[in-house]
Design an enzyme around this catalytic site. Structure first.
Site, PDB file in Angstrom:
ATOM      1  N   CYS A   1       0.802  -1.220   0.000  1.00 27.42           N
ATOM      2  CA  CYS A   1       0.000   0.000   0.000  1.00 27.42           C
ATOM      3  C   CYS A   1       0.836   1.272   0.000  1.00 27.42           C
ATOM      4  CB  CYS A   1      -0.938   0.002   1.195  1.00 27.42           C
ATOM      5  SG  CYS A   1      -2.090  -1.373   1.151  1.00 27.42           S
TER       6      CYS A   1
ATOM      7  N   CYS B   1      13.423  11.977  -7.416  1.00 30.57           N
ATOM      8  CA  CYS B   1      12.210  11.166  -7.367  1.00 30.57           C
ATOM      9  C   CYS B   1      11.767  11.085  -5.912  1.00 30.57           C
ATOM     10  CB  CYS B   1      12.441   9.788  -7.974  1.00 30.57           C
ATOM     11  SG  CYS B   1      13.630   8.801  -7.061  1.00 30.57           S
TER      12      CYS B   1
END
Ligand SMILES: [Zn+2]
Lengths: 450, 101
Positions: A242, A407
């Protein structure tokens, strides 16, 4: 007093009461645990259960559960089964939250909760047993205890604030009638399965990622165990979780509720006639649910088969190649440290030095939309090939000025540096190590890391 | 080859499996020469439908660990796994197991 002033006063009183409640809860959990331990030591049997008549519901119980007693599938007999039974939920996250809440509300006698984690702000959208007040580091089991005891003080709750592993799993699970797998990783799933097989306990297994969920009852009534279905762990690259791929809050909620229902069915002996199956749920599909018929127990299974090779709990992290805490591995693509800069170093490039440069954010667009550093240009790493012309044009316009790639946590950005240096032959290219998460930790605490 | 010797199989992908497919397709129709087994279908999907990470879908002409194959609503091990013979209009679902929670 002005109305708005009064509103503010009431709000801040509620906030402090809620914080106070958590503190009380934490102390209570500690004292109760100590008491149970002494009791277990002084008496030979585990006497954590509330004193009650095994074969009769109290008038309080009748009032509380009356609407459930009216259903023939439950009735007084079924309700007594629940009251005299115990269930262990491993994981009090997105699946464990609703499962624990419903089992407590419906009248399970003893509920064990295992979790070693603390409540994080990013849990709240799906882990609905936990409150905002708990999201600053309260142990999940303490917060879950509060959620359960608010709903139903008749439920006897046992807490295990530990990471379930092969040294403690059997001792924790041994005394329970049924186990709920509400965890988030393959290694723990194999561990729980094997312990359930060895102890002869049925296992209600649920999982949910993104928009999909799955539910199966294993090791029950001649059906398969988890290993019968999945003898070999999946490649590490395919284990979505998740925190990396996201999840719609209600999806684990749906599966967790169904897990609670399966627990009730098993404990009230209403599942005996069903053949083994797996329930699939998807937000996308119409209908949302699909039922698939599963193989029976496999005689050749390594753990539940006729001549099992797995007879003791082993090292499941090694078996799966990743463990409960390995959600986000740190890659090492760039061997030369001179090709990387730290977040602090980059903050000087944009701050004092005001060096001309390009900041290239290589995350996918969806993530770039969540948050980004000022003046960054977004070209997702997986579009580098198809947007190669555009990249080459950008590099030409830079006239030798450096390019920094960024990132989320400094993994993809290394691949981008490799690409730009090797395929586009541009040497002035560096990645920002530890990415936006590092930026939030080291440079700007107000930057919204996710 | 004439039309009569071909079968059409409905192929579905779920549990994140669809993200490996071209255009992230959650269902396709596969035409296979008869007789066709599930193994033929796996090879067909690997070669023609999986976008680029083929090693995450198939290895040694079967599916990777963690992928369930469901033929007309039943686990393929209820049938003959890779050797199950497919019929025209069968539905085969490839589903990756989820671990999150
Ligand atoms: Zn088995």
């Amino acid at each position: 007093m002005e109305r708005s002033e009064r509103i503010n006063l009431l709000r801040s009183r509620l906030a402090s009461l809620r914080a106070e409640e958590l503190k009380i809860e934490a102390e209570l959990c500690e004292l109760e645990e100590a008491q149970t331990t002494t009791e277990t030591e002084s008496t030979t049997t585990c006497s954590n259960a509330m004193p009650h008549n095994e074969s009769k519901l109290s008038s309080t119980e009748i009032r509380r559960y009356s609407r459930q007693l009216l259903i023939p599938e439950i009735g007084t007999k079924g309700q007594l089964c629940l009251r005299n039974s115990s269930a262990l939920i491993v994981g009090t996250g997105g699946l464990g939250s609703p499962c624990a809440m419903y089992l407590a509300a419906m009248g399970i006698g003893t509920l064990g909760l295992v979790d070693h984690d603390i409540v994080d702000y990013s849990n709240l959208h799906r882990q609905i047993i936990h409150s905002e007040a708990a999201a600053s580091g309260t142990p999940k089991v303490v917060s879950a205890h509060m959620g359960v005891s608010r709903l139903n003080p008749l439920c006897n709750v046992r807490l295990y604030n530990v990471l379930l592993d092969s040294t403690n799993a059997k001792d924790i699970m041994r005394n329970y009638d049924i186990v709920v797998d509400a965890t988030d990783n393959a290694a723990t799933r194999y561990l729980i399965n094997d312990a359930c097989v060895m102890l002869g306990i049925p296992l209600v297994s649920g999982s949910a990622v993104r928009l999909d969920g799955q539910l199966t009852v294993y090791n029950y009534n001649g059906g398969p165990c988890y290993r019968c279905m999945f003898p070999t762990p999946p490649p590490v690259d395919t284990m979505a979780n998740c925190s990396e791929t996201g999840v719609l809050g209600v999806v684990p909620g749906i599966i967790g509720c169904l897990q609670a229902m399966e627990v009730v069915k098993v404990l009230t002996h209403r599942k005996k006639n069903e053949t083994p199956s797996m329930l699939l749920f998807s937000y996308r599909s119409q209908p949302h649910f699909q039922h698939i018929k599963l193989r029976p127990r496999k005689p050749t299974c390594a753990v539940c088969g006729d001549s099992p090779s797995v007879t003791e709990l082993a090292d499941y992290v090694a078996f799966c190649g990743s463990g409960p805490n390995d959600n986000a591995p740190d890659w090492r693509v760039l061997d030369d440290p001179a090709q990387r800069v730290s977040c602090r170093e980059y903050s000087q490039v944009v701050g004092d030095l005001r060096k001309p440069h390009l900041l290239l954010d290589v995350r996918e667009e969806l993530q770039f939309d969540i948050c980004s550093l000022p003046n960054s240009v977004n070209i997702p790493m997986d579009q580098f090939d198809q947007r190669r012309d555009e990249l080459e044009r950008i590099l030409r316009d830079l006239n030798g000025a450096p390019i920094y790639t960024v990132c989320r946590r400094g993994n993809l950005s290394q691949l981008a540096v490799k690409y730009i240096r090797e395929k586009l032959s541009y040497d002035q290219c560096y990645d920002i190590a530890r990415g936006l998460i590092g930026w939030q930790q080291d440079v700007d605490p107000n930057f919204p890391a996710y | 080859m004439s039309e009569a010797e071909e079968i059409t199989v409905n192929v579905e992908f779920s549990g994140g499996m669809e993200r490996l497919m071209k255009d992230q397709a959650s269902s396709i129709q596969a035409k296979l020469p008869e007789p066709a087994t599930i193994r033929d279908l796996i090879i067909h999907v690997r070669d023609n439908v999986v976008e680029d990470k083929k090693e995450l879908f198939s290895k040694n002409d079967t599916v990777c660990p963690g992928i369930l194959v469901i033929i007309n609503g039943s686990d393929w091990e209820v049938e003959d796994s890779e050797d199950t013979v497919l019929s025209n209009k069968d539905t085969v679902l490839f589903i990756s197991t989820l671990h999150g929670g």
